[in-house]
Design a protein around this motif. Structure first.
Motif, PDB file in Angstrom:
ATOM      1  N   THR A  71       4.029  -2.745  -4.154  1.00  0.00           N
ATOM      2  CA  THR A  71       2.954  -2.188  -3.330  1.00  0.00           C
ATOM      3  C   THR A  71       2.041  -1.286  -4.145  1.00  0.00           C
ATOM      4  O   THR A  71       2.471  -0.637  -5.092  1.00  0.00           O
ATOM      5  N   GLU A 112      -2.248   0.661  -3.720  1.00  0.00           N
ATOM      6  CA  GLU A 112      -3.329   0.916  -2.792  1.00  0.00           C
ATOM      7  C   GLU A 112      -4.531   0.034  -3.144  1.00  0.00           C
ATOM      8  O   GLU A 112      -4.713  -1.026  -2.608  1.00  0.00           O
ATOM      9  N   ARG A 113      -5.342   0.453  -4.070  1.00  0.00           N
ATOM     10  CA  ARG A 113      -6.435  -0.427  -4.514  1.00  0.00           C
ATOM     11  C   ARG A 113      -6.846  -0.039  -5.913  1.00  0.00           C
ATOM     12  O   ARG A 113      -7.921   0.486  -6.145  1.00  0.00           O
ATOM     13  N   LEU A 124       2.275  -6.521  -1.748  1.00  0.00           N
ATOM     14  CA  LEU A 124       2.022  -5.799  -0.507  1.00  0.00           C
ATOM     15  C   LEU A 124       0.995  -4.691  -0.708  1.00  0.00           C
ATOM     16  O   LEU A 124       1.351  -3.510  -0.791  1.00  0.00           O
ATOM     17  N   PHE A 155      -1.593  -2.015   0.426  1.00  0.00           N
ATOM     18  CA  PHE A 155      -1.720  -1.270   1.685  1.00  0.00           C
ATOM     19  C   PHE A 155      -2.730  -0.152   1.466  1.00  0.00           C
ATOM     20  O   PHE A 155      -2.592   0.654   0.554  1.00  0.00           O
ATOM     21  N   ARG A 156      -3.738  -0.120   2.295  1.00  0.00           N
ATOM     22  CA  ARG A 156      -4.748   0.932   2.173  1.00  0.00           C
ATOM     23  C   ARG A 156      -4.249   2.207   2.824  1.00  0.00           C
ATOM     24  O   ARG A 156      -3.536   2.170   3.804  1.00  0.00           O
ATOM     25  N   VAL A 203      -2.166   4.672   2.126  1.00  0.00           N
ATOM     26  CA  VAL A 203      -0.743   4.984   2.176  1.00  0.00           C
ATOM     27  C   VAL A 203      -0.535   6.421   2.640  1.00  0.00           C
ATOM     28  O   VAL A 203       0.319   6.706   3.483  1.00  0.00           O
ATOM     29  N   PHE A 220       2.863   2.507   6.870  1.00  0.00           N
ATOM     30  CA  PHE A 220       3.192   1.926   5.574  1.00  0.00           C
ATOM     31  C   PHE A 220       4.670   1.532   5.543  1.00  0.00           C
ATOM     32  O   PHE A 220       5.022   0.424   5.135  1.00  0.00           O
ATOM     33  N   PHE A 257       5.316  -1.469   7.675  1.00  0.00           N
ATOM     34  CA  PHE A 257       4.804  -2.630   6.950  1.00  0.00           C
ATOM     35  C   PHE A 257       5.838  -3.118   5.929  1.00  0.00           C
ATOM     36  O   PHE A 257       6.153  -4.313   5.856  1.00  0.00           O
ATOM     37  N   ALA A 309      -2.884 -11.959   6.527  1.00  0.00           N
ATOM     38  CA  ALA A 309      -2.659 -10.726   7.284  1.00  0.00           C
ATOM     39  C   ALA A 309      -2.427 -11.115   8.738  1.00  0.00           C
ATOM     40  O   ALA A 309      -3.076 -12.022   9.259  1.00  0.00           O
TER      41      ALA A 309
END
Lengths: 323, 323
Positions: free
Chosen positions: A53, A55-56, A83, A85-86, A88, A95, A98, B74
């Motif tokens: 995982t 973020e970006r 995975l 995930f924005r 977090v 999160f 998820f 998604a």
DNA sequence: CTGAAAGCGCTAACAT
DNA sequence: ATGTTAGCGCTTTCAG
């Protein structure tokens, strides 16, 4: 020849005669037999899937991270699922949900998730082991790959100070990433050692994106008083943004303005001038965090955190100030 | 309340009284119940995993590809696993074995795997459906996202010819990628339309890497006779390499040498001068290939291929030749 | 050393 | 509209 015997051979369990073992292996090969990992997972309570995982982050960071995890997973029966995930930090509960819904056996957490203590607590409670990339907090939890961001940032700042720069600017990274504060602390140590008052440094916020680096540089240039001769950006993308804006304002790098980045991303080598930056061994960090995670999955105790070496790469974007 | 009734509710099957349905849903929520996807997979013969495979494209291509697949996945119960594989073309059998051992329900093939007919045959035989990104061959097979590489390359070449360039060079991509030949064909069409003999064009091999672009540019400059005034590179990384080598040889872009890339990768916007290039909508192509794959998995017939629009982005690396 | 029986958590098929 | 039975392919347990 019972199914159980075949199972024993295929799982390299002891107490099978060599003759039987060889015969089973031969037939399995001939039939191109692939055990059903789903059925195995049902009884062993494992999905044989690890999550990765983040973020970006920048593309080259993502790619190195994935390469590292896959490198360690090659020839293992574990697979990796991605995975992203924005936000977090904004919603740790979501999160965690998820992560849990993905039915993972373990997870590798890249920043800033690696520092979300609430998520670690939930993972512990759920019995899901984890590896952590470059955490700043509680480095004893989980399988950690550490980097001394503070020392790395201090060296970057030292480099500029040693070249003779005294009017400095800093472009900060995303404040939800703990590494940002750690790097700021490193800059501050170097400033203090050279008797530079922190109030004289032009500090502007950013969020690790190119656009935020451009905006920050614009604000730096718009400030009253003599302009800085050097910029410390907390990652390469923002450093590139700063160089571009400076050039548009008639300032050449490094002649009029020195710039230091952080990450040694692809872009740092492709732009002209090549960027002076700090290398983080992201690939190695991913390999060792995955290695540690596999140990946890094998039931071994929490491995000692691995400290990875950073490296200041002095290239073409820094020089002594003019005059 | 039998297990089967619960199963019906959780899978949104009909023939359950609303009252019962509501009660089951409420309890499931309260218990934070997560159905065991492994057990479900065992009986439905599904792993609920899709693979995404590629060889070793540039980071920004990989990231866009993954983003596209994940975007479509998604809110679906499907997960994505990443399956990079080197030398797809050299060992299609090993590639197929690799895919099969991952126990996938379906796979998205990026170039050059999307054009490996032998692999498609094996996937068909194994009953594994697939999506294909930018194939050049047999576009009716699988769920295809198409791009007209030939037309795109022709437009890129037209752009240079219209500016007045007559002495041209081409840096080819990896020949195992069919797109390379398609792009070359596009260049050739433009050359023919402007009466340029192909023999007068300096064509050099490359393999889509920055280093190969640098090497190719060195060979171009070392050729006898008047040097080209413009270069068509089959991707952006090689274009950047060409610009760098040209600069080191004292040739400024675009003043002394125009350069066109292909891909609209991140780097094309970050280097100076910004690169004139062709945009491929990689993200959209990944979304629609995944969309088509999901249809195949739902038992629908092979969807019609989707042709995606390319776009010539004229930026700063091209200009009319001097004099 | 090897095998038989039981069952992981879920759903397809078939009652009711 | 709901419940019962059986079994997915494998491994654990325990008996030979």
């Amino acid at each position: 020849m019972s199914p159980k015997t075949v199972s024993r051979v295929l799982n390299d369990e002891p107490f099978v005669k060599d003759a039987v073992r060889d015969r089973v292996k031969a037939v399995a090969k001939e039939l191109n037999y692939q055990p059903n990992i789903t059925a195995k997972g049902l009884i062993t309570r494992r999905s044989f899937m690890l999550g990765l995982t983040y973020e970006r982050p920048s593309p080259s960071y993502v790619v190195e991270l994935q390469r590292g995890v896959l490198e360690r997973l090659a020839d293992e029966r574990w697979r990796m699922i991605i995975l992203p995930f924005r936000d977090v930090c904004a919603q740790p509960e979501a999160f965690f949900t998820f992560l849990r819904s993905a039915a993972l056996d373990g997870v590798v957490l890249a920043p800033p998730g690696s520092d979300e203590i609430a998520v670690l607590d939930r993972l512990d409670a759920a019995g899901i082991p984890y590896g952590r990339i470059a955490p700043q907090l509680e480095p004893g939890r989980g399988a950690c790959s550490l980097l001394d961001d503070t020392a790395a940032a201090r060296e970057a700042a030292e480099h500029l100070l040693t070249l003779g720069h005294r009017r400095l600017a800093v472009i900060l990274g995303d404040p939800t990433h703990r590494a940002s504060a750690a790097r700021s602390a490193g800059y501050a140590q170097a400033f203090a050692a050279h008797g530079i008052a922190i109030e004289t440094v032009a500090v502007e916020p950013g969020d690790f994106t190119l656009a935020s680096g451009e905006a920050a540089m614009q604000r730096i240039l718009a400030r009253p008083g003599p302009r800085p001769t050097a910029v410390l950006a907390q990652n390469d993308d923002m450093a590139v943004g700063a160089i571009t804006v400076a050039r548009d304002a008639g300032l050449a790098t490094p002649d009029d303005l020195s710039v230091v980045g952080f990450d040694d991303s692809d872009i740092s080598r492709l732009i002209m001038p090549k960027l002076t930056t700090v290398r983080q061994p992201v690939f190695d960090m991913a390999v060792s965090a995955t290695e540690g995670l596999l140990k946890l999955l094998a039931g071994e105790p929490v491995p000692a955190p691995v400290l990875h070496r950073h490296e200041l790469l002095i290239r073409q974007s820094t020089a002594a100030p003019r005059g």
